[in-house]
Write a protein that holds these residues in place. Structure first.
Motif, PDB file in Angstrom:
ATOM      1  N   ASP A  39       6.364   7.389  10.102  1.00 47.92           N
ATOM      2  CA  ASP A  39       5.958   6.242  10.941  1.00 47.92           C
ATOM      3  C   ASP A  39       4.064   6.356  10.712  1.00 47.92           C
ATOM      4  N   THR A  40       3.783   5.254   9.832  1.00 46.99           N
ATOM      5  CA  THR A  40       2.191   5.255  10.249  1.00 46.99           C
ATOM      6  C   THR A  40       1.795   4.021  10.476  1.00 46.99           C
ATOM      7  N   ARG A  74       0.896  -1.473   0.169  1.00 46.03           N
ATOM      8  CA  ARG A  74       0.584  -0.029  -0.157  1.00 46.03           C
ATOM      9  C   ARG A  74       1.326   1.458  -0.469  1.00 46.03           C
ATOM     10  N   VAL A  75       2.343   1.011   0.159  1.00 49.52           N
ATOM     11  CA  VAL A  75       2.705   2.060   0.065  1.00 49.52           C
ATOM     12  C   VAL A  75       2.786   2.407  -1.370  1.00 49.52           C
ATOM     13  N   GLY A  76       3.062   3.935  -1.177  1.00 52.84           N
ATOM     14  CA  GLY A  76       2.964   4.634  -2.809  1.00 52.84           C
ATOM     15  C   GLY A  76       1.450   4.654  -3.470  1.00 52.84           C
ATOM     16  N   THR A  77       0.715   4.178  -2.782  1.00 61.27           N
ATOM     17  CA  THR A  77      -0.769   4.337  -3.238  1.00 61.27           C
ATOM     18  C   THR A  77      -1.681   4.936  -2.086  1.00 61.27           C
ATOM     19  N   GLU A  78      -1.757   3.787  -1.544  1.00 61.76           N
ATOM     20  CA  GLU A  78      -3.092   4.693   0.087  1.00 61.76           C
ATOM     21  C   GLU A  78      -2.276   5.284   1.157  1.00 61.76           C
ATOM     22  N   ILE A  79      -0.525   4.683   1.062  1.00 63.76           N
ATOM     23  CA  ILE A  79       0.286   5.321   2.123  1.00 63.76           C
ATOM     24  C   ILE A  79       0.912   6.147   1.473  1.00 63.76           C
ATOM     25  N   PRO A  80       1.211   7.293   1.477  1.00 65.24           N
ATOM     26  CA  PRO A  80       2.117   8.131   0.453  1.00 65.24           C
ATOM     27  C   PRO A  80       3.820   7.744   1.050  1.00 65.24           C
TER      28      PRO A  80
END
Length: 146
Positions: A83-84, A72-78
């Motif tokens: 940290d997320t 999801r990093v780069g799509t839903e998560i910038p």
């Protein structure tokens, strides 16, 4: 009319049956002790197998959550340093840590920014030691680049 048939199992009568008359009390107790010890070991082995099967299932689920978070990093998560965190059903907690990769000289020399992304998934409460960590590298455009 039925007739009794002597099968030889209980052919000996009470009294002097000789040396092969039957088991003594000590022999019977020893046999029961051996049986109890054997059953204890068997149940422990079965219990350990069931427990490890459950652990393997939890580890597999944690791996899926970690891979999903990385995807999801780069799509839903910038795609940016920081940290997320989040939670999934079943008591799983995940954290994504994005940090610049390489030293300052490397980062200046590379034409793109490289981020090291680590997905950590834990379960079973704090201090349980149950967790998995997956790490990957991702490239991104440098900030301030045209």
């Amino acid at each position: 009319m039925r007739r009794a048939v002597d099968t030889g199992l209980f052919a000996e009568q009470a009294g002097d049956g000789g040396p092969e008359a039957g088991f003594t009390l000590i022999e019977t107790i020893a046999a029961l002790a051996i049986l109890a010890i054997s059953l204890t070991i068997i149940f422990q082995v079965i219990g350990a197998g069931v427990s490890r099967g459950g652990q393997a299932e939890m580890l597999g689920r944690a791996r899926q959550i970690a891979q999903s978070a990385l995807a999801r990093v780069g799509t839903e998560i910038p795609l940016k340093a920081g940290d997320t965190e989040g939670e999934e059903t079943g008591g799983f907690r995940w954290r994504l840590r994005q940090a610049p990769h390489g030293d300052a000289a490397d980062r200046r020399a590379w034409p793109v920014a490289v981020l090291e992304i680590t997905a950590e998934v834990s379960w079973g409460g704090s201090g349980s030691g149950n967790g998995i960590k997956l790490t990957t590298l991702r490239t991104a455009a440098k900030r301030g680049a045209p």
